[in-house]
Design an enzyme around this catalytic site. Structure first.
Site, short mmCIF file in Angstrom:
data_model
loop_
_atom_site.label_atom_id
_atom_site.label_comp_id
_atom_site.label_asym_id
_atom_site.label_seq_id
_atom_site.Cartn_x
_atom_site.Cartn_y
_atom_site.Cartn_z
N SER A 1 -15.21 128.80 30.47
CA SER A 1 -14.39 127.59 30.51
C SER A 1 -13.42 127.55 31.67
O SER A 1 -12.96 128.58 32.16
CB SER A 1 -13.56 127.49 29.22
N ILE B 1 -7.77 119.55 28.78
CA ILE B 1 -9.21 119.34 28.81
C ILE B 1 -9.86 120.66 29.21
O ILE B 1 -9.65 121.17 30.30
CB ILE B 1 -9.60 118.23 29.82
N GLU B 2 -10.64 121.20 28.27
CA GLU B 2 -11.40 122.41 28.53
C GLU B 2 -12.82 121.97 28.90
O GLU B 2 -13.46 121.25 28.15
CB GLU B 2 -11.42 123.29 27.28
N VAL B 3 -13.28 122.38 30.07
CA VAL B 3 -14.62 122.07 30.53
C VAL B 3 -15.40 123.38 30.47
O VAL B 3 -15.00 124.36 31.09
CB VAL B 3 -14.62 121.48 31.95
#
Length: 178
Positions: free
Chosen positions: A153, A164-166
């Site tokens: 992440s 916002i974790e991508v």
């Protein structure tokens, strides 16, 4: 009255012969050597997925621009002039702070969201895209645990400060943007 519960991750069902939920959980905890054991109480509602969540934002247009430009989501209009961020089979509905759609959360506040989005691209390509959009990566890449396995992440913030974790699942073969 009998309750049935399932120990998640172990698939073992147990009957609770009329005892209360706290006593049943205490038994499970003791049986697991003091480790807390998550339980699911029947009847099972058979929840399939999250359809949508709601972010309360200060400026809907600014949020739409950020999510479309930085994360590539589709901005959609629905209802009576409402806006949402569509991706896959989910969406994020946007409420303007002070002008929320009813019903709403008890205390809707911009910047209180925290969400993890799974990408199909290699994480390195996602990082390059986020940076090219001029958005700072707050942390990562780091290893975390997703809903169904290990993920890698990065973390960033939207204009309202939502986290916002991508992420990408480490055991999946990524799709390339090329």
């Amino acid at each position: 009255m009998s309750k049935v519960y399932t120990v998640l991750g172990r698939g073992a069902d147990r009957e609770d012969a009329g005892r209360d939920a706290a006593a049943a959980r205490a038994d499970l905890t003791a049986a697991e050597g003091g480790r807390t054991v998550p339980t699911r109480w029947e009847p099972d509602m058979d929840i399939d997925r999250i359809d949508h969540i709601v972010f309360t934002v200060r400026d809907i247009e600014r949020s739409c621009d950020f999510y479309a430009r930085v994360l590539g989501v589709e901005v959609v209009a629905f209802g009576d002039g409402r806006r949402a961020l569509q991706f896959g089979r989910q969406k994020i509905n946007l409420h303007e702070a002070g002008n929320e759609f009813e019903p709403k959360a008890a205390r809707p506040v911009p910047g209180s969201g925290d969400i993890c989005l799974i990408v199909g691209l290699p994480l390195e390509e996602a990082i390059a895209h986020v940076r090219s959009a001029g958005v700072q990566i707050e942390e990562g890449p780091v290893r975390r645990t997703g809903a169904v396995g290990p993920i890698e992440s990065i973390y960033l913030r939207d204009p309202d400060g939502n986290l916002i974790e991508v992420s990408r699942y480490r055991n999946e073969h990524p799709r390339s943007a090329a």
